[in-house]
Design a protein around this motif. Sequence first.
Motif, short mmCIF file in Angstrom:
data_model
loop_
_atom_site.label_atom_id
_atom_site.label_comp_id
_atom_site.label_asym_id
_atom_site.label_seq_id
_atom_site.Cartn_x
_atom_site.Cartn_y
_atom_site.Cartn_z
N THR A 1 1.43 77.35 92.19
CA THR A 1 0.88 77.68 90.76
C THR A 1 -0.18 76.56 90.19
O THR A 1 0.12 75.46 90.52
CB THR A 1 2.00 77.90 89.56
N SER A 2 -1.05 77.15 89.44
CA SER A 2 -2.14 75.87 88.90
C SER A 2 -1.89 76.11 87.64
O SER A 2 -1.41 76.93 86.81
CB SER A 2 -3.43 76.47 89.39
N ILE A 3 -2.19 75.01 86.87
CA ILE A 3 -2.07 74.65 85.51
C ILE A 3 -3.43 75.30 84.83
O ILE A 3 -4.55 74.89 85.39
CB ILE A 3 -1.94 73.23 85.09
N LEU A 4 -3.20 76.22 83.69
CA LEU A 4 -4.29 76.72 83.20
C LEU A 4 -4.83 75.72 82.30
O LEU A 4 -4.47 74.90 81.58
CB LEU A 4 -3.78 77.82 82.39
N THR B 1 -8.81 79.50 79.33
CA THR B 1 -9.89 79.77 80.16
C THR B 1 -10.60 78.32 80.40
O THR B 1 -10.99 77.72 79.30
CB THR B 1 -10.93 80.76 79.47
N LEU B 2 -11.12 78.18 81.55
CA LEU B 2 -12.15 77.11 81.70
C LEU B 2 -13.50 77.52 81.29
O LEU B 2 -14.02 78.34 82.04
CB LEU B 2 -12.02 76.80 83.12
N ASP B 3 -13.93 76.78 80.32
CA ASP B 3 -15.29 77.08 80.12
C ASP B 3 -16.30 76.14 80.40
O ASP B 3 -16.70 75.27 79.55
CB ASP B 3 -15.24 77.13 78.31
N GLN B 4 -17.00 76.54 81.60
CA GLN B 4 -17.72 75.66 82.06
C GLN B 4 -19.12 76.03 81.47
O GLN B 4 -19.45 77.23 81.52
CB GLN B 4 -17.95 75.66 83.67
#
Length: 125
Positions: free
Chosen positions: A2-5, A10-13
């Motif tokens: 599992t990855s860490i959110l 949401t990753l806001d690039q």
Amino acid sequence: MTSILPHGGTLDQRIVQGKEREQLLQGSKKFILFAYNTWTISDLDLIGVGAFSPLEGFLNEEDYLSVVSRMRLADGKSWSIPITLAVDDKQAASLQIGERVKLVGDQEAVTYGLLEVQSIPGGSG
């Protein structure tokens, strides 16, 4: 596995590449130009790569006031650091809400970011 959110979910690039980048740079030739030091450019870079997610840019006045008073963005997301773009009185007086600005390094003519003014503390926004 599992990855860490990212914070906020949401990753806001915000980095623009390719043709869209070239079009934005071409269109930014008429924007007001502000030069910034490496500290500010570093904050801009962290916004761009998503390290400051859920921020999509520097804090506007509403988010800033919320962060300093209750350690949350105006939308209620937890955020404790006021990430702001400093302008002096002369710069602030030259700005209007909705105006677009080009951010460049103070040591070179590299464009690091473009933004639209959302608020001017003490101003009309």
